[in-house]
Motif scaffolding. Structure first.
Motif, PDB file in Angstrom:
ATOM      1  N   THR A 239       0.818  -1.216   0.000  1.00 16.77           N
ATOM      2  CA  THR A 239       0.000   0.000   0.000  1.00 16.77           C
ATOM      3  C   THR A 239       0.858   1.275   0.000  1.00 16.77           C
ATOM      4  OG1 THR A 239      -0.205  -0.161   2.408  1.00 16.77           O
ATOM      5  CG2 THR A 239      -2.001  -1.092   1.099  1.00 16.77           C
ATOM      6  N   GLY A 240       2.129   1.131  -0.331  1.00 17.87           N
ATOM      7  CA  GLY A 240       2.967   2.310  -0.547  1.00 17.87           C
ATOM      8  C   GLY A 240       3.421   3.040   0.702  1.00 17.87           C
ATOM      9  N   VAL A 241       3.128   2.471   1.884  1.00 21.09           N
ATOM     10  CA  VAL A 241       3.543   3.129   3.130  1.00 21.09           C
ATOM     11  C   VAL A 241       5.051   2.963   3.326  1.00 21.09           C
ATOM     12  CG1 VAL A 241       3.225   3.175   5.639  1.00 21.09           C
ATOM     13  CG2 VAL A 241       1.256   2.746   4.138  1.00 21.09           C
ATOM     14  N   TYR A 242       5.552   1.768   3.009  1.00 23.81           N
ATOM     15  CA  TYR A 242       6.989   1.507   3.008  1.00 23.81           C
ATOM     16  C   TYR A 242       7.425   1.139   1.598  1.00 23.81           C
ATOM     17  CZ  TYR A 242       6.653   0.732   8.116  1.00 23.81           C
ATOM     18  OH  TYR A 242       6.441   0.844   9.456  1.00 23.81           O
ATOM     19  N   GLN A 243       8.696   1.356   1.313  1.00 19.56           N
ATOM     20  CA  GLN A 243       9.258   0.905   0.055  1.00 19.56           C
ATOM     21  C   GLN A 243      10.141  -0.315   0.337  1.00 19.56           C
ATOM     22  OE1 GLN A 243       8.915   4.428   0.681  1.00 19.56           O
ATOM     23  NE2 GLN A 243       7.079   3.958  -0.489  1.00 19.56           N
ATOM     24  N   PRO A 244      10.087  -1.321  -0.549  1.00 17.40           N
ATOM     25  CA  PRO A 244      10.892  -2.517  -0.293  1.00 17.40           C
ATOM     26  C   PRO A 244      12.381  -2.225  -0.447  1.00 17.40           C
ATOM     27  CG  PRO A 244       9.849  -2.646  -2.463  1.00 17.40           C
ATOM     28  CD  PRO A 244       9.315  -1.408  -1.804  1.00 17.40           C
ATOM     29  N   THR A 245      13.199  -2.947   0.323  1.00 15.30           N
ATOM     30  CA  THR A 245      14.649  -2.845   0.146  1.00 15.30           C
ATOM     31  C   THR A 245      15.043  -3.560  -1.141  1.00 15.30           C
ATOM     32  OG1 THR A 245      14.822  -2.972   2.555  1.00 15.30           O
ATOM     33  CG2 THR A 245      16.865  -3.229   1.302  1.00 15.30           C
ATOM     34  N   GLU A 246      14.414  -4.702  -1.365  1.00 16.70           N
ATOM     35  CA  GLU A 246      14.598  -5.443  -2.624  1.00 16.70           C
ATOM     36  C   GLU A 246      13.260  -6.036  -3.047  1.00 16.70           C
ATOM     37  OE1 GLU A 246      17.614  -8.502  -2.107  1.00 16.70           O
ATOM     38  OE2 GLU A 246      18.785  -7.020  -0.980  1.00 16.70           O
ATOM     39  N   GLY A 247      13.152  -6.357  -4.319  1.00 19.74           N
ATOM     40  CA  GLY A 247      11.957  -7.039  -4.811  1.00 19.74           C
ATOM     41  C   GLY A 247      11.076  -6.132  -5.643  1.00 19.74           C
ATOM     42  N   SER A 248      10.057  -6.729  -6.269  1.00 14.13           N
ATOM     43  CA  SER A 248       9.216  -5.987  -7.205  1.00 14.13           C
ATOM     44  C   SER A 248       7.741  -6.280  -6.971  1.00 14.13           C
ATOM     45  CB  SER A 248       9.531  -6.374  -8.653  1.00 14.13           C
ATOM     46  OG  SER A 248      10.897  -6.644  -8.826  1.00 14.13           O
ATOM     47  N   ILE A 249       6.919  -5.333  -7.423  1.00 14.78           N
ATOM     48  CA  ILE A 249       5.461  -5.483  -7.371  1.00 14.78           C
ATOM     49  C   ILE A 249       4.926  -5.353  -8.798  1.00 14.78           C
ATOM     50  CG2 ILE A 249       3.308  -4.552  -6.423  1.00 14.78           C
ATOM     51  CD1 ILE A 249       4.937  -3.271  -4.190  1.00 14.78           C
ATOM     52  N   PHE A 250       4.021  -6.253  -9.145  1.00 10.67           N
ATOM     53  CA  PHE A 250       3.395  -6.208 -10.468  1.00 10.67           C
ATOM     54  C   PHE A 250       1.885  -6.131 -10.299  1.00 10.67           C
ATOM     55  CE2 PHE A 250       7.333  -8.508 -10.608  1.00 10.67           C
ATOM     56  CZ  PHE A 250       7.966  -8.050 -11.764  1.00 10.67           C
ATOM     57  N   ILE A 251       1.247  -5.287 -11.103  1.00 10.58           N
ATOM     58  CA  ILE A 251      -0.214  -5.225 -11.172  1.00 10.58           C
ATOM     59  C   ILE A 251      -0.583  -5.625 -12.597  1.00 10.58           C
ATOM     60  CG2 ILE A 251      -2.259  -3.755 -10.984  1.00 10.58           C
ATOM     61  CD1 ILE A 251      -0.828  -3.935  -8.352  1.00 10.58           C
ATOM     62  N   ASP A 252      -1.432  -6.635 -12.727  1.00 13.70           N
ATOM     63  CA  ASP A 252      -1.759  -7.166 -14.053  1.00 13.70           C
ATOM     64  C   ASP A 252      -0.492  -7.479 -14.845  1.00 13.70           C
ATOM     65  OD1 ASP A 252      -4.539  -6.965 -13.755  1.00 13.70           O
ATOM     66  OD2 ASP A 252      -4.528  -4.870 -14.381  1.00 13.70           O
TER      67      ASP A 252
END
Ligand code: ADP
Ligand code: MG
Length: 252
Positions: free
Chosen positions: A53-66
């Motif tokens: 939900t964008g409150v934190y940013q990951p140190t590593e890794g990715s997010i995909f939507i569709d």
């Protein structure tokens, strides 16, 4: 691709200074399903959904939507992509009425003799409509301060606020029944089913395996910052999930 999940988090690691809160976590969520996230305190559940939900940013890794990679610099950016959350604390302004809460920061206005004023009547009818049409909920009173409503009705107002945004596709709920009695818990679980049937992906964090087994389609288990299993609820059991939460070696 028909099979592309709505949400895919891949290889998510989050460090806070020396603390590794999440370690290479994968998560998927699909439209029209309830995905439960379970795990002991400190397992990384909240951190994981705060990244989604964008409150934190990951140190590593990715997010995909569709299947398309996204990154959220803030919660506002996740909302733009259709991902919102209702927290246990609900973040409602208790002294305001439900309509004021629905439109807090997004008030509907109208012009009267060229002057812009709040359109209280429309905010109220819209609140009534969204609560009824989307959630099947009728409030005891639309005039009363939100603090006078029951826990379940307050939650309905918070959910209504999230679903009012047209583009909502993923709703995250962090311990929505923790403060509710049995009757209100049952109502909240019903609300979750209603939202799922409308095609939302609902991500439910819960300590209550009763709730989880009643309402979820799949269960994602976290232990000490790692994803240690994802099961289909219908094919699993409380015992199996408890075993994953605690860890086989500790349970033996
Ligand atoms: N802002 C933060 N700063 C430092 N450590 C944090 C922070 N948020 C969470 N953590 C740590 O990350 C781990 C996972 O926490 P959390 O995601 O809240 O777990 P859960 O929601 O499953 O109880 C814990 O060890 C916690 O202490
Ligand atoms: Mg938590």
């Amino acid at each position: 691709m028909a099979d592309t999940p709505l949400v895919e988090m891949r290889g998510i690691t989050k460090r806070f200074g020396g603390v590794t809160a999440l370690s290479e976590v994968d998560l998927t969520a699909r439209s029209g399903e309830v995905l439960a996230i379970v795990g002991d305190n400190g397992a990384g559940k909240s951190t994981l959904i705060k990244i989604l939900t964008g409150v934190y940013q990951p140190t590593e890794g990715s997010i995909f939507i569709d299947g398309k990679e996204v990154s959220f610099a803030s919660h506002a950016e996740s909302i733009e992509q259709g991902i919102d959350a209702v927290y246990q604390t609900l973040a409602l302004a208790d002294h305001l009425d439900p309509a004021a809460n629905m439109f807090l920061g997004n008030e509907l206005t109208k012009k009267v003799f060229g002057i812009t004023i709040l359109d209280n009547k429309r905010m109220r009818t819209e609140t009534e409509r969204v609560l009824m049409e989307r959630l099947g909920v009728r409030l005891k009173s639309l005039d009363a301060a939100t603090e006078s409503l029951s826990g379940g009705q307050r939650q309905a107002v918070a959910i209504a606020r999230a679903v009012y945004s047209e583009g909502l596709r993923v709703l995250v709920m962090d311990e929505p029944t923790a403060a509710l009695g049995p009757q209100e818990t049952a109502r909240t679980l019903k609300l979750i089913e209603t939202l799922r049937d409308q095609g939302l992906a609902v991500i439910l964090i819960s300590h209550s395996l009763d709730d989880v087994f009643q309402v979820s389609d799949r269960i994602h288990v976290q232990r000490r910052g790692r994803q240690v299993g994802v099961v289909k609820t219908a094919d699993s059991s409380t015992q199996e999930v408890l075993g994953l939460i605690v860890g086989a070696e500790e349970a033996a």
